[in-house]
Enzyme design. Sequence first.
Site, short mmCIF file in Angstrom:
data_model
loop_
_atom_site.label_atom_id
_atom_site.label_comp_id
_atom_site.label_asym_id
_atom_site.label_seq_id
_atom_site.Cartn_x
_atom_site.Cartn_y
_atom_site.Cartn_z
N ALA A 1 40.15 39.97 27.78
CA ALA A 1 40.85 40.17 29.00
C ALA A 1 41.69 41.33 29.03
O ALA A 1 42.52 41.53 30.18
CB ALA A 1 41.59 38.70 29.09
N VAL B 1 47.66 48.35 32.96
CA VAL B 1 47.15 47.65 32.14
C VAL B 1 47.55 46.02 32.28
O VAL B 1 46.46 45.31 32.29
CB VAL B 1 47.29 48.00 30.54
N LEU C 1 45.49 44.97 35.27
CA LEU C 1 44.16 45.07 34.97
C LEU C 1 43.95 43.48 34.26
O LEU C 1 43.00 42.80 34.41
CB LEU C 1 43.44 46.25 34.12
N HIS C 2 44.53 43.35 33.23
CA HIS C 2 44.70 42.02 32.55
C HIS C 2 44.62 40.86 33.18
O HIS C 2 43.96 39.93 33.04
CB HIS C 2 45.84 41.86 31.31
N ARG C 3 45.72 40.80 34.04
CA ARG C 3 45.61 39.46 34.81
C ARG C 3 44.30 39.31 35.85
O ARG C 3 43.96 38.36 36.11
CB ARG C 3 47.05 39.84 35.64
#
Length: 191
Positions: free
Chosen positions: A179, A26, A29-31
């Site tokens: 995001a 996660v 993925l966020h970055r």
Amino acid sequence: MTTHYIDIALRPDPEFSQAHLMGALVAKLHRALVRVKASDIGVSYPQHVSQPAGRRTLGDVLRLHATPEALERLMAQDWLTGMRDHILCTELRPAPADAPHRTVRRRQFKTNVDRLRRRRMQRHGETAEQAAAAIPDSVERRPDLPFVQLRSSTTGQPFCLCIEHGPPQEQPLPGAFNAYGLSHGATVPWF
């Protein structure tokens, strides 16, 4: 519109817990979503378990939902570096046309009365007694949702990202995703 999906499943690993690996996935993925400025990619956790409390988990699968172009744009990034040995990634697939839809959103809880009181003391210049009178112990809530443990890239502080899957709906609702791939209004196919 979230017409297609890619599943990213965690492989069993004796060195790392599934919760640790999901947290790392996660965070990556966020970055990646921040880097590509994506607001058109949603996520769901099809194996999530909300009850009973001792078994709450997001499961072992993170499902990405978007158009083929948006998913291809994301997957063209090298965002899974360091995770390849720990995951299995499916090919891009169309979502079932007759699938119901759900919102997948973040829920935040007031979980620490002492922190809330300290914050109030700083903001309002109150004493500990005044803050305690203004914020009783009863405001504290224990999260009852599955979550992933992350670390803020801004402050470095750990936090829990609690995930709530809304009730199934017959019709998809358009909207933007944040995001983390979550949204309070937009839905993703649920299957």
